[in-house]
Design a protein around this motif. Structure first.
Motif, PDB file in Angstrom:
ATOM      1  N   THR A  92      33.435   9.664   2.839  1.00 33.20           N
ATOM      2  CA  THR A  92      33.190   8.357   3.425  1.00 33.20           C
ATOM      3  C   THR A  92      33.293   8.454   4.940  1.00 33.20           C
ATOM      4  O   THR A  92      34.284   8.971   5.474  1.00 33.20           O
ATOM      5  CB  THR A  92      34.214   7.319   2.911  1.00 33.20           C
ATOM      6  OG1 THR A  92      34.109   7.227   1.485  1.00 33.20           O
ATOM      7  CG2 THR A  92      33.952   5.954   3.530  1.00 33.20           C
ATOM      8  N   GLN A 129      21.597   8.830   4.067  1.00 31.88           N
ATOM      9  CA  GLN A 129      22.263   8.684   2.777  1.00 31.88           C
ATOM     10  C   GLN A 129      23.743   8.370   2.967  1.00 31.88           C
ATOM     11  O   GLN A 129      24.312   7.530   2.254  1.00 31.88           O
ATOM     12  CB  GLN A 129      22.109   9.972   1.958  1.00 31.88           C
ATOM     13  CG  GLN A 129      22.654   9.879   0.537  1.00 31.88           C
ATOM     14  CD  GLN A 129      21.802   8.988  -0.353  1.00 31.88           C
ATOM     15  OE1 GLN A 129      20.586   9.114  -0.396  1.00 31.88           O
ATOM     16  NE2 GLN A 129      22.458   8.077  -1.071  1.00 31.88           N
ATOM     17  N   GLU A 173      25.522   5.040   1.479  1.00 35.06           N
ATOM     18  CA  GLU A 173      26.662   5.156   0.565  1.00 35.06           C
ATOM     19  C   GLU A 173      27.861   4.365   1.085  1.00 35.06           C
ATOM     20  O   GLU A 173      28.595   3.736   0.304  1.00 35.06           O
ATOM     21  CB  GLU A 173      27.020   6.623   0.359  1.00 35.06           C
ATOM     22  CG  GLU A 173      26.005   7.365  -0.492  1.00 35.06           C
ATOM     23  CD  GLU A 173      26.328   8.840  -0.656  1.00 35.06           C
ATOM     24  OE1 GLU A 173      27.367   9.292  -0.119  1.00 35.06           O
ATOM     25  OE2 GLU A 173      25.543   9.537  -1.325  1.00 35.06           O
ATOM     26  N   ASP A 188      27.091   0.745   0.365  1.00 36.51           N
ATOM     27  CA  ASP A 188      27.303   0.487  -1.058  1.00 36.51           C
ATOM     28  C   ASP A 188      28.795   0.271  -1.326  1.00 36.51           C
ATOM     29  O   ASP A 188      29.178  -0.641  -2.069  1.00 36.51           O
ATOM     30  CB  ASP A 188      26.801   1.653  -1.901  1.00 36.51           C
ATOM     31  CG  ASP A 188      25.283   1.743  -1.950  1.00 36.51           C
ATOM     32  OD1 ASP A 188      24.616   0.748  -1.603  1.00 36.51           O
ATOM     33  OD2 ASP A 188      24.774   2.812  -2.329  1.00 36.51           O
TER      34      ASP A 188
END
Length: 260
Positions: A2, A63, A67, A70
């Motif tokens: 992350t 990406q 992510e 999300d």
């Protein structure tokens, strides 16, 4: 992994993507203004910048950002990208067009752009200094090249600190992993787009803005006669109203009450 990130405010999500000369701290002048205006503001450090470690395998910046969003539950969002962050924003807007409500690109880079002689000379000089181990001189080269005449000494020092941090983190990496480059088509971008360029920047970035203003379905180009490559840092009091006006427009009719 992350990405290191901050979240401030509540409302429609706005994502701030930093230049590759900086890290997420470049958005310090914008974060409170946007949050106070009724947006949820997300800013993150790409891998190898700020507080995000270098990649531990093949990766893709776009990406990584999606992510993170999300994880934060952001189904729709506007993107604000500076330079290399603009290149990432363009990829996101093309690969996930149904999620992007607006696209503000400040002196954006562009995948596949053929560099001018000036940009090539800058890159070659930077590479030579880094290969010689002169990280301080390479840092100064970036500060002197990228900032326009309205950048004060505090801004110059802030960019110097961020660029030096990026060099130190990346040069200390034991192994360098490639960034994955999935194919995408910019013709798939549907979001309204604001393109900003600066008259004191390298010529490539005005050329890129002009090209995108012709290619994208809903785009306008604004030239700032005072700006270098990092206008949001050089004169935030001039850039912040431009961003606010654009971002409010992208959420017109959304049913959300944004503060005036």
């Amino acid at each position: 992994m992350t990405l290191a990130h901050d979240v401030a405010g509540s409302g429609p999500t706005v994502v701030l993507l930093h230049s590759t000369a900086c890290d997420r701290r470049m958005w310090d002048p914008q974060l409170p203004i946007l949050a106070d205006a009724g947006f949820r503001v997300v800013r993150s450090d790409m891998r190898g910048y700020g507080d995000s470690p270098v990649p531990d395998g093949p990766y893709n910046n776009a990406q990584d950002v999606v992510e993170l969003l999300d994880l934060l539950g952001a189904e729709e969002f506007a993107l604000v990208g500076s330079s290399g962050g603009g290149r990432v924003a363009l990829e996101i807007a093309a690969r996930w067009p149904y999620r992007v409500t607006g696209l503000a690109l400040l002196c954006t880079a562009l995948a596949g752009h053929e560099p001018s002689a000036e940009l090539r000379a800058f890159g070659e000089r930077e590479d030579a200094l880094l290969e010689a181990g002169d990280v301080s001189e390479a840092t100064d080269l970036n500060v002197d090249t990228l900032l326009g005449p309205h950048a004060d000494q505090a801004t110059r020092e802030k960019v110097r600190e961020m660029q030096r941090r990026a060099f130190d983190v990346q040069l200390a990496a034991v192994e360098e992993f490639p960034q994955l480059r999935p194919e995408f088509d910019r013709a798939d971008i549907t979001a309204a787009t604001l393109l900003i360029s600066g008259d004191h920047d390298l010529p490539d970035f005005r050329q890129i803005a002009l090209r995108l203003s012709r290619e994208l379905a809903d785009a306008r180009h604004l030239e700032l006669d005072w700006a270098g490559h990092l206008p949001s840092l050089e004169r935030p009091e001039a850039v912040n109203p431009l961003l606010l006006d654009f971002l409010r427009g992208t959420h017109a009719g959304s049913g959300r009450d944004l503060r005036s």
